[in-house]
Design a protein around this motif. Sequence first.
Motif, mmCIF file in Angstrom:
data_model
loop_
_atom_site.group_PDB
_atom_site.id
_atom_site.type_symbol
_atom_site.label_atom_id
_atom_site.label_comp_id
_atom_site.label_asym_id
_atom_site.label_seq_id
_atom_site.Cartn_x
_atom_site.Cartn_y
_atom_site.Cartn_z
ATOM 1 N N ARG A 1 0.834 -1.201 0.000
ATOM 2 C CA ARG A 1 0.000 0.000 0.000
ATOM 3 C C ARG A 1 0.871 1.254 0.000
ATOM 4 N NH1 ARG A 1 -2.405 -0.742 4.697
ATOM 5 N NH2 ARG A 1 -3.600 -2.443 3.841
ATOM 6 N N GLU A 2 1.898 1.245 0.813
ATOM 7 C CA GLU A 2 2.798 2.398 0.911
ATOM 8 C C GLU A 2 3.596 2.593 -0.387
ATOM 9 O OE1 GLU A 2 4.234 5.707 2.939
ATOM 10 O OE2 GLU A 2 2.553 4.391 3.350
ATOM 11 N N LEU A 3 4.082 1.502 -0.958
ATOM 12 C CA LEU A 3 4.830 1.605 -2.218
ATOM 13 C C LEU A 3 3.938 2.116 -3.349
ATOM 14 C CD1 LEU A 3 7.027 -1.594 -2.078
ATOM 15 C CD2 LEU A 3 7.831 0.761 -2.167
ATOM 16 N N ALA A 4 2.701 1.648 -3.403
ATOM 17 C CA ALA A 4 1.776 2.131 -4.435
ATOM 18 C C ALA A 4 1.545 3.628 -4.277
ATOM 19 C CB ALA A 4 0.450 1.373 -4.350
ATOM 20 N N ARG A 5 1.373 4.072 -3.039
ATOM 21 C CA ARG A 5 1.170 5.505 -2.784
ATOM 22 C C ARG A 5 2.392 6.316 -3.208
ATOM 23 N NH1 ARG A 5 2.234 9.397 0.884
ATOM 24 N NH2 ARG A 5 3.553 8.066 2.132
ATOM 25 N N LEU A 6 3.572 5.821 -2.878
ATOM 26 C CA LEU A 6 4.802 6.539 -3.216
ATOM 27 C C LEU A 6 5.051 6.579 -4.724
ATOM 28 C CD1 LEU A 6 7.130 5.303 -0.352
ATOM 29 C CD2 LEU A 6 6.106 7.565 -0.624
ATOM 30 N N TYR A 7 4.755 5.483 -5.417
ATOM 31 C CA TYR A 7 4.937 5.481 -6.874
ATOM 32 C C TYR A 7 3.938 6.415 -7.552
ATOM 33 C CZ TYR A 7 8.649 2.072 -7.282
ATOM 34 O OH TYR A 7 9.866 1.447 -7.229
ATOM 35 N N ARG A 8 2.728 6.539 -6.995
ATOM 36 C CA ARG A 8 1.761 7.496 -7.550
ATOM 37 C C ARG A 8 2.261 8.932 -7.346
ATOM 38 N NH1 ARG A 8 -2.525 5.850 -9.934
ATOM 39 N NH2 ARG A 8 -3.205 3.709 -9.654
#
Length: 61
Positions: free
Chosen positions: A16-23
């Motif tokens: 979840r955190e990685l998806a947020r950061l990549y966005r």
Amino acid sequence: MSRNGRLLERIKYSDRELARLYRLAAKAAIENPYESSRAIRRERAKAYLRIARGHEKALRG
């Protein structure tokens, strides 16, 4: 909670955190004032979004 359950929750949080950061990285790539080519900015943002969608898919699957 078992050790495996805690580990699974940590992995889900990481995805979840990685998806947020990549966005966020995709948004920054589009708005990058140091890159003059819009095509390069767009391609870089698409790549970041593709990675973010992969992490989001991992959350569901």
